[in-house]
Scaffold this motif. Structure first.
Motif, short mmCIF file in Angstrom:
data_model
loop_
_atom_site.label_atom_id
_atom_site.label_comp_id
_atom_site.label_asym_id
_atom_site.label_seq_id
_atom_site.Cartn_x
_atom_site.Cartn_y
_atom_site.Cartn_z
N TYR A 1 0.82 -1.21 0.00
CA TYR A 1 0.00 0.00 0.00
C TYR A 1 0.85 1.26 0.00
CZ TYR A 1 0.68 -0.81 5.01
OH TYR A 1 1.22 -1.08 6.23
N VAL A 2 2.13 1.13 0.39
CA VAL A 2 3.03 2.29 0.29
C VAL A 2 3.58 2.41 -1.13
CG1 VAL A 2 5.22 3.20 1.05
CG2 VAL A 2 3.62 2.34 2.72
N SER A 3 4.11 1.29 -1.67
CA SER A 3 4.71 1.39 -3.00
C SER A 3 3.64 1.72 -4.04
CB SER A 3 5.45 0.11 -3.36
OG SER A 3 4.61 -0.99 -3.22
N GLY A 4 2.44 1.16 -3.87
CA GLY A 4 1.36 1.47 -4.81
C GLY A 4 1.04 2.94 -4.81
N VAL A 5 0.93 3.52 -3.61
CA VAL A 5 0.61 4.95 -3.50
C VAL A 5 1.72 5.78 -4.13
CG1 VAL A 5 0.55 6.79 -1.79
CG2 VAL A 5 -0.96 4.84 -1.53
N GLY B 1 -1.90 3.92 8.46
CA GLY B 1 -2.68 3.09 7.54
C GLY B 1 -4.02 3.72 7.22
N SER B 2 -4.72 4.20 8.26
CA SER B 2 -6.03 4.82 8.03
C SER B 2 -5.88 6.07 7.18
CB SER B 2 -6.69 5.20 9.35
OG SER B 2 -6.64 4.14 10.24
N THR B 3 -4.80 6.85 7.42
CA THR B 3 -4.62 8.08 6.65
C THR B 3 -4.36 7.76 5.18
OG1 THR B 3 -3.35 8.65 8.62
CG2 THR B 3 -3.65 10.35 6.99
N ILE B 4 -3.57 6.71 4.94
CA ILE B 4 -3.33 6.32 3.55
C ILE B 4 -4.64 5.90 2.90
CG2 ILE B 4 -2.16 4.66 2.04
CD1 ILE B 4 0.06 4.49 4.11
N ASN B 5 -5.44 5.15 3.66
CA ASN B 5 -6.72 4.69 3.14
C ASN B 5 -7.62 5.86 2.79
OD1 ASN B 5 -8.82 2.93 2.50
ND2 ASN B 5 -9.65 3.09 4.58
N ALA B 6 -7.65 6.88 3.68
CA ALA B 6 -8.49 8.04 3.42
C ALA B 6 -7.96 8.82 2.22
CB ALA B 6 -8.56 8.93 4.65
N GLY B 7 -6.62 8.87 2.09
CA GLY B 7 -6.04 9.69 1.04
C GLY B 7 -6.09 9.05 -0.32
N LEU C 1 -8.51 10.22 -3.39
CA LEU C 1 -8.21 11.36 -4.25
C LEU C 1 -6.74 11.35 -4.65
CD1 LEU C 1 -10.28 14.04 -2.39
CD2 LEU C 1 -10.65 13.23 -4.69
N LEU C 2 -6.18 10.16 -4.67
CA LEU C 2 -4.74 10.02 -4.86
C LEU C 2 -4.27 10.64 -6.17
CD1 LEU C 2 -2.20 8.76 -3.73
CD2 LEU C 2 -2.76 6.68 -4.90
N ALA D 1 -1.89 13.88 0.52
CA ALA D 1 -2.52 13.36 1.74
C ALA D 1 -2.18 11.90 1.99
CB ALA D 1 -4.04 13.53 1.65
N ALA D 2 -1.90 11.14 0.93
CA ALA D 2 -1.55 9.72 1.11
C ALA D 2 -0.05 9.51 1.10
CB ALA D 2 -2.20 8.87 0.02
N ILE D 3 0.67 10.33 0.35
CA ILE D 3 2.12 10.13 0.21
C ILE D 3 2.83 10.37 1.54
CG2 ILE D 3 4.15 11.32 -0.69
CD1 ILE D 3 3.31 9.50 -2.71
#
Lengths: 361, 388
Positions: free
Chosen positions: A179-183, B343-349, B352-353, B359-361
């Motif tokens: 989920y990090v590398s994908g982002v 994890g939750s912040t990545i999920n929320a971001g 609109l990635l 917000a996710a990076i």
């Protein structure tokens, strides 16, 4: 060998039974059944109505009995209501009450009906596994050669500069979950206003809005480099780090062996020592690691398919769990558990075949 | 109307916000380098550049978690201004008495400050991951030692159980175990009741096997352990602490228990393997000849000699637990929806990635750097512990 196989396979079947029973137990807990009743029946059902819905739809009765029904070892439930209409586990599937078989579990090939997709679980699973199969195929095509090359290059001269650089790369990639590398990959290659795409657009090298596609939904119909490269890389990156670390460890161990020194001393070129003498022995350990990597790949598949909206096995599993689709979730877990157990078996057998030093009594 | 900050300005201001962390980091490193000859394995870490970089990364996040209240610029749960998804460096407008004039790393879809959430997220993650790993180690060690040492039926049964859990796909287990419905059935509490008793059992056996020749001392030490241990146990597992000091919310308990449950079998296998290797050594035979009890040999002869690989694995496993926690958050199974954990912040971001990646990076890079630090630290420790 045969005795070993029989013992392993019987343990495997027993494990599969226990695990599916655990999943069956957890998905059939009373609160889950109530949730199912409210989503299938109506939200405003009274508690009594919920209780009777559960019984009328074959979710009542002892847990073990229902598990046996699902397996196909016990006759499926039937129920004739006051209007004289007979319904039942097997009747729903085969439409006619009279000609329906008594047993219909997964042993008879009936996986039940998905309440979420409104079709037989077997069809849903077949379709999604096909989609995931392509994903896995390309992941393997990228991951296995890349990680073996990296591992061998860094392991053949331990402590050299190549080794340092490649080791840092593989440690970094094991620290990067999907989920990090994908982002990161999405932001760099597929974002409209960040990363590479705006830059390339300014230079006039890119006519589309983004370099790569942000979703892999279109890959369901036709796989292209532009819609499939990012999901494949997302899954492969994590595995590359891990497998190349293992290959490196095994390669450095082989390189310290006596026969390598003998080969060097008799004047064989370094390249030939690595390719002819070291490589074959160094590949035994990575083989088992690659096989045992499958369960972890499953995690990666779920995350990646969700992130890229690719409707494969992982996506289906998430939908099944999110919608409390009991039959579909059970089907998914049977597949997942079988994948794990079979790869474990292959890795054991392969290890015996590849390593002549191991003999089974 | 102020101008937006340039990237240089953003970086300067972020460095300034992290000032307490820098001071603590420099102090720790200066002291450790000064006294490194007296610090054992920890001191030796400073001989390996890889280990030092790893330690610096890990300590950076530890201090960030400790000083989070001083570092954050805004309330991590509060919403500020009317602009949605403000870009990094944008000034905060439309608010009376803004807590800080800029969104340093931008804001998310609810106009919450990404920088403050990332900093608070470190505290959320470091509150759970090391403790969950420690619990998993207690369970794994307490069961792995006898399985390896005695072998036989006990070993077969425990190994089968461990393989059973390991054959379960992690994601499926999380989806089945971490749901509101499961919480109603009380299964997490039962699991906690089983898993949380292990540290108490472990400590008591350690003390008893060492001091059973000196009953008054033994009784005192075990009594103190039991009082504190069972007090914490009642609070953490059943939320029944009469004084209310030890407690864990139902969501947190659920997450914690699942993570321990997933990690414990792997630790069990590692410990069992180490014991099988070590129990053939001469000092174990010497202990047996002296007539030491089995538990004394396991806990005071074998375990200390297995510490090298176990410490390395502990570091790696904290990183793995961090990844697992992130996975849970990513699937929306985390502690609470608005929790700032990464994890939750990545999920929320991620929704609109493609339009607003910041917000996710930001939490993604934070999580990656912490796990990278732990992996490098483990690598450095392995290298240094192999030297002697």
């Amino acid at each position: 060998m045969l005795k070993f196989l029989i013992r392993r396979i019987s343990v495997m079947i027993f494990t599969a039974l226990v695990l599916t029973f655990v999943v069956f137990f957890l998905t059939n807990l009373p609160p889950n059944l109530e949730k199912l009743a409210r989503s299938e029946g109506s939200v405003r059902m009274t508690d009594d109505a919920v209780a009777s819905w559960i019984v009328e739809n074959g979710h009542g009765g002892p847990l073990l009995g229902r598990y046996a029904e699902w397996l196909g070892l016990a006759p499926g439930w039937t129920l004739t209501d006051e209007k004289g209409v007979t319904r039942g586990r097997c009747i729903d599937v085969y439409a006619e009450a009279g000609s329906a078989p008594t047993f219909c579990g997964i042993l008879q090939g009936n996986w039940g009906i998905s309440t979420f997709a409104k079709e037989p679980v077997g069809d849903v699973l077949g379709r999604s596994l096909g989609a995931t199969g392509w994903l896995m195929f390309w992941v393997m095509m990228v991951m296995v050669p890349a990680s073996l090359v990296i591992g061998i290059l860094s392991g053949m001269r331990e402590g050299a500069r190549t080794d340092r650089v490649l080791s840092v790369f593989s440690i970094a990639s094991t620290a990067t979950p999907e989920y990090v590398s994908g982002v990161i990959l999405l932001a760099v290659f597929a974002s409209v206003n960040a990363g590479l795409s705006p830059l390339l657009r300014d230079w006039g090298l890119l006519s589309d809005r983004t370099l790569f596609y942000g979703t892999a939904t279109s890959a369901m119909d036709k796989i292209t480099f532009w819609n499939f490269a990012l999901p494949v890389m997302t899954i492969a990156l994590y595995g590359i780090g891990y497998i190349s670390r293992m290959t490196r460890a095994s390669m450095t161990e082989v390189m310290t062996q006596q026969y390598i020194r003998t080969a060097r001393l008799k004047g064989v070129r370094f390249r030939d020592v690595v390719l002819r003498h070291a490589l074959r022995n160094a590949l035994i350990a990575p083989f088992t690691v690659i096989m045992l990597q499958f369960p972890w790949l499953l995690n990666g598949v779920v995350i990646t398919e969700l992130l890229f909206n690719y409707k494969g096995f992982g996506w289906t599993l998430v939908q099944a769990a999110g919608n409390n689709d009991i039959d579909l979730l059970l089907g998914c877990s049977v597949v997942a558990v079988l994948v794990v157990l079979i790869t474990q078996l292959i890795s054991d057998i392969g290890y015996v075949f590849l390593n002549p030093r191991i003999r089974l009594a | 109307m102020q101008d937006a900050l340039s990237w240089g300005g953003i970086i300067l201001r972020i460095l300034q916000q992290f000032l307490p962390v820098w001071i603590a980091l420099i102090a720790t490193f200066a002291l450790s380098l000064r006294f490194k000859r007296h610090l054992g394995l920890f001191g030796k870490l400073f001989d390996s550049p890889v280990g030092m970089i790893g330690l610096a990364l890990v300590l950076f996040w530890v201090f960030t978690a400790l000083f989070a209240n001083m570092i954050i610029t805004m309330d991590p749960i509060g919403q500020f201004g009317r602009t949605k998804n403000p870009l990094p460096g944008l000034p905060l407008t439309g608010v009376e008495n803004p807590p800080y004039p800029y969104f340093l790393l931008g804001g998310d879809h609810l106009a919450r400050d990404v920088f403050s959430r990332m900093v608070m997220g470190a505290r959320e993650v470091l509150k759970i991951a090391p403790f969950a790993t420690a619990f998993a180690f207690m369970v794994g060690v307490t069961l792995g030692l006898p399985a390896g040492y005695f072998g036989g039926k006990l070993d077969t049964a425990l190994s089968f159980l461990a393989n059973l859990v390991l054959a379960f796909p992690v994601i499926l287990l999380f989806y089945l175990l971490v749901t509101p419905e499961i919480r109603d059935t009380g299964i997490p509490v039962y699991l906690a009741a089983v898993l949380f008793i292990f540290p108490v059992i472990f400590t008591c056996t350690v003390l008893n096997s060492r001091f059973h020749t000196d009953p008054p001392k033994r009784n005192l030490m075990i009594g103190v352990t039991l009082v504190i241990g069972l007090w914490a146990y009642s609070g953490l597992a059943f939320n029944l602490d009469p004084l209310g000091i030890w407690s864990m919310g139902p969501n947190l308990l659920n997450v914690f228990v699942s993570v321990v449950f997933v990690n414990a079998p792997t630790v069990f296998r590692i410990v069992r393997g180490l014991v099988l290797d070590i129990k053939a050594r001469d000092y174990v035979a010497a202990g047996q000849t002296r007539g030491e009890s089995a538990w004394y040999i396991m806990l005071w002869e074998i375990l200390p000699n297995a510490r090298g690989p176990l410490i390395v694995d502990f570091c790696l496993r904290i990183g793995y637990t961090t990844i697992l926690l992130g996975t849970l958050g990513f699937f929306g199974l985390g502690v609470t929806p608005e929790s700032p954990d990464w994890g939750s912040t990545i999920n929320a971001g991620r929704k609109l990635l493609l339009l607003y990646p910041h917000a996710a990076i930001v939490p993604a890079l934070a999580l990656m750097s912490l796990v990278l630090g732990l992996n490098l630290l483990a690598d450095g420790l392995r290298e240094e512990s192999l030297k002697d």
